[in-house]
Design an enzyme around this catalytic site. Structure first.
Site, short mmCIF file in Angstrom:
data_model
loop_
_atom_site.label_atom_id
_atom_site.label_comp_id
_atom_site.label_asym_id
_atom_site.label_seq_id
_atom_site.Cartn_x
_atom_site.Cartn_y
_atom_site.Cartn_z
N HIS A 74 -5.76 -0.52 -6.70
CA HIS A 74 -4.69 -1.41 -6.25
C HIS A 74 -4.66 -1.51 -4.73
O HIS A 74 -4.81 -0.51 -4.01
CB HIS A 74 -3.33 -0.90 -6.73
CG HIS A 74 -3.03 -1.27 -8.15
ND1 HIS A 74 -2.08 -0.62 -8.91
CD2 HIS A 74 -3.53 -2.24 -8.96
CE1 HIS A 74 -2.01 -1.16 -10.11
NE2 HIS A 74 -2.89 -2.13 -10.16
N GLU A 75 -4.42 -2.72 -4.22
CA GLU A 75 -4.24 -2.98 -2.79
C GLU A 75 -5.39 -2.44 -1.93
O GLU A 75 -5.18 -1.91 -0.85
CB GLU A 75 -2.90 -2.40 -2.30
CG GLU A 75 -1.70 -2.93 -3.03
CD GLU A 75 -1.68 -4.45 -3.14
OE1 GLU A 75 -2.09 -5.12 -2.17
OE2 GLU A 75 -1.28 -4.97 -4.19
N GLY A 76 -6.59 -2.59 -2.42
CA GLY A 76 -7.77 -2.15 -1.67
C GLY A 76 -8.30 -0.84 -2.23
O GLY A 76 -7.58 0.16 -2.31
N ARG B 186 0.83 -1.21 0.00
CA ARG B 186 0.00 0.00 0.00
C ARG B 186 0.86 1.26 0.00
O ARG B 186 0.58 2.21 -0.72
CB ARG B 186 -0.93 -0.03 1.21
CG ARG B 186 -2.10 -0.98 1.03
CD ARG B 186 -2.86 -1.25 2.30
NE ARG B 186 -3.99 -2.14 2.03
CZ ARG B 186 -4.70 -2.76 2.94
NH1 ARG B 186 -4.40 -2.61 4.23
NH2 ARG B 186 -5.71 -3.53 2.60
N GLN C 105 -10.36 1.32 1.86
CA GLN C 105 -9.41 2.03 2.71
C GLN C 105 -10.14 3.01 3.64
O GLN C 105 -9.74 3.20 4.80
CB GLN C 105 -8.39 2.80 1.86
CG GLN C 105 -7.55 1.94 0.94
CD GLN C 105 -6.66 0.96 1.67
OE1 GLN C 105 -6.26 1.19 2.80
NE2 GLN C 105 -6.37 -0.17 1.04
#
Length: 581
Positions: free
Chosen positions: A428-430, A293, A435
């Site tokens: 990307h990545e959540g 992240r 988030q």
């Protein structure tokens, strides 16, 4: 480092004048690594930036083929020891602080984020194994990645389970044990796997989330039953593992990064070794996810930063229009027009603010092991470090296209590809929404221990700014904005739990702006403490202060309306019947 990428003076300012990297490493070593990174990025990553977009990975005979320039660039990256930079010497690394590694990575992400994605994932993969794996697993699977000979992936999502990892269906059946630990046979499908297959490394180490079924064959419910497995493409005995590329996902950006649908166990089960104990998988994977992240945030900031540099250069060179009230005469560079200056200032605030946020968090990574307050603050800020650069770095790229005018929409100029590359980062990545829920739910409403630490640091910066000529008004504005954030959090705590997350994303934007405003003011205080020698240095300090002024006059006022909407507990979104769409 060319003007196309990052402003080296700004990077040095953030590292040394603001974040005091000298407390972690000597200036000579830091400068040498950034020099090396900039040179390698320009000479080996930048030249195939455009080719990554047109010569995408292709699936041939069940294997993914990349354009050769990617392999050549990453071989040079490995040869210079950059995969190993952030690992302790005992693990074959250089022992460099994460702050310096993050600054180094920003050079490569700015030059060619699709190629830079391979080492970013590989380093995070190796770090997870080094942290949670056995000594034998480290030697077998992490050390070759630290050497840059093997690459790594993270296999989380499945076709039916993206962000909802509780719904993963990949199964892992016990299959005995050996020197590498308890062995399992995995069957299932993983989707959106960056670097899932390629032909430029000797092997690929997949870190796979899966569930071990009970005696009746049922998979455990929820995330508590998720375990983590090391599943290499090539097994230690040289045989090909039962991992198949079922297809390639052709994305709008990051086109040089092979993004795969992987099938595990088409012919009996892919061999994997469990990391740690059953059920610990998601907790372990958070180490890699959180590193990724921050890496995504740095990449988003760097892509936005390069777009800003290109837009500024174009604005200085493009002649069009005349000053207001002037008729006739030669056209002027568009940078002389107030609206273009406004757009450039907005870009500068976004990209330098995003880079400052990511490097500040990287600094916390270095100090967190010895300082519990820094560890808590890092956890609170990680959703912001991933999301704010992804959203506002993208906005900066959007502005870069606008400044280029009609040319910005063509493939002849890099800014449209940079926009497409950065457009992937909000997912990307959540996603931004995930988030936001993590920030508001887990980090603030459920565990509020880190928020007072952030309050104290913001108050300290405001106090310093209040004593600095020209920054007094910004200090007061920051204090007011942060008080409003605190009042909104109090209102959410007192409200209906079921409705608290309905407007988490607007809250994240307000909170993120508050954090970045704090870091802009902190930079302005640091810049005011410099004793600039020469016109270039005086211009740099003046630019920092002017950009801080722009952020406080044009961006911080957005915090109030966002918070007012959040505090209203509006159900305008939640109450909308699904059938209306």
């Amino acid at each position: 480092m060319t003007e196309e990428l990052l402003d080296r003076r700004d990077l040095d300012f953030m590292l040394h004048d603001w974040l005091n990297a000298g407390a972690l490493i000597d200036r000579g070593t830091a400068d040498a690594l950034i020099d090396l990174s900039g040179k390698l990025a320009v000479e080996h990553f930048l030249p195939h930036f455009k080719r990554n977009d047109s010569d995408e990975p292709r699936l041939e005979g069940g294997a993914v083929r990349l354009q050769p320039a990617i392999g050549a660039a990453l071989a040079r990256y490995a040869e210079l020891g950059l995969f190993a930079a952030g690992f302790p010497e005992a693990q074959g690394g250089m022992g460099l602080p994460y702050l310096l590694c993050a600054a180094s990575f920003s050079c490569f992400a700015a030059a060619n984020v699709a190629t830079a994605a391979y080492p970013m994932l590989t380093v995070a993969n190796a770090r997870l194994i080094a942290t949670f794996g056995s000594a034998a697993q480290f030697e077998a699977f992490a050390r070759p990645q630290i050497e840059g000979r093997w690459f790594g992936t993270m296999c989380l999502s499945e076709p039916q389970a993206g962000s909802s990892l509780a719904d993963v269906r990949t199964r892992a059946l016990p299959d005995g044990a050996d020197a590498l630990g308890a062995r399992y046979r995995l069957t299932g499908n993983k989707m959106w796997i960056s670097g899932g297959d390629q032909d430029v490394s000797e092997n690929i180490v997949h870190l796979v989330l899966a569930k071990v079924p009970d005696e009746d064959g049922a998979l455990p419910e929820g995330t508590a039953g998720i375990s983590l497995f090391i599943v290499p493409k090539i097994l230690p005995d040289g045989r090909r593992n039962d991992v198949t590329v079922a297809g390639l996902n052709h994305k709008m950006g990051y086109r040089g990064t092979a993004n795969c649908l992987l099938n595990f166990g088409e012919t009996g089960g892919a061999t994997g070794w469990i990391v740690g104990a059953p059920g610990d998988g998601l907790r372990q994977m958070f180490l890699m996810m959180n590193e990724a992240r921050i890496g995504v945030g740095i990449g988003a900031a760097a892509i936005g930063y390069r777009g800003y540099r290109l837009a500024a250069r174009y604005a200085r060179e493009r002649l069009q229009g005349r000053p207001p009230g002037q008729r006739g005469g030669a056209p002027v560079a568009i940078i002389e027009h107030a609206d273009v200056k406004r757009m450039l200032l907005q870009q500068k605030c976004y990209v330098e603010g995003a880079m400052a946020l990511c490097l500040y968090c990287a600094r916390l990574v270095d100090t967190a092991p010895e300082r519990p307050d820094d560890a808590a603050l890092l956890g609170l800020l990680t959703p912001i470090a991933k999301t704010w650069p992804s959203e506002y770095g993208l906005a900066a790229n959007d502005i870069a296209i606008q400044i280029h005018g009609g040319y910005g929409y063509t493939r002849d100029f890099d800014v449209e590809q940079l926009w497409r590359d950065n457009r992937l980062n909000p997912i990307h990545e959540g996603t931004t929404g995930i988030q936001a829920i993590d920030l508001l739910g887990r980090k603030i409403l459920r565990d509020g221990t880190a928020l007072p630490i952030l309050d104290q640091r913001i108050a300290a910066t405001a106090a310093s700014a209040a004593k600095t000529a020209g920054l007094e008004a910004h200090a007061a504005a920051l204090t007011t904005a942060w008080q409003a954030i605190g009042e909104t959090i109090a209102a959410l705590r007192a409200g209906e739990d079921a409705r608290a997350f309905d407007n988490a994303t607007p809250f994240l934007h307000a909170f993120g702006h508050g954090v970045v405003g704090w870091l802009w003011l902190s930079q302005a205080v640091a810049a005011a403490a410099l004793a600039p020698a020469g016109e270039a240095e005086r211009d740099f300090v003046a630019a920092k202060r002017h950009a801080c002024r722009f952020f406080f006059e044009c961006e911080m006022p957005k915090v109030g309306p966002l918070l007012a909407f959040v505090a209203s507990a509006s159900d305008v979104a939640a109450a909308a019947p699904s059938r209306m769409f």
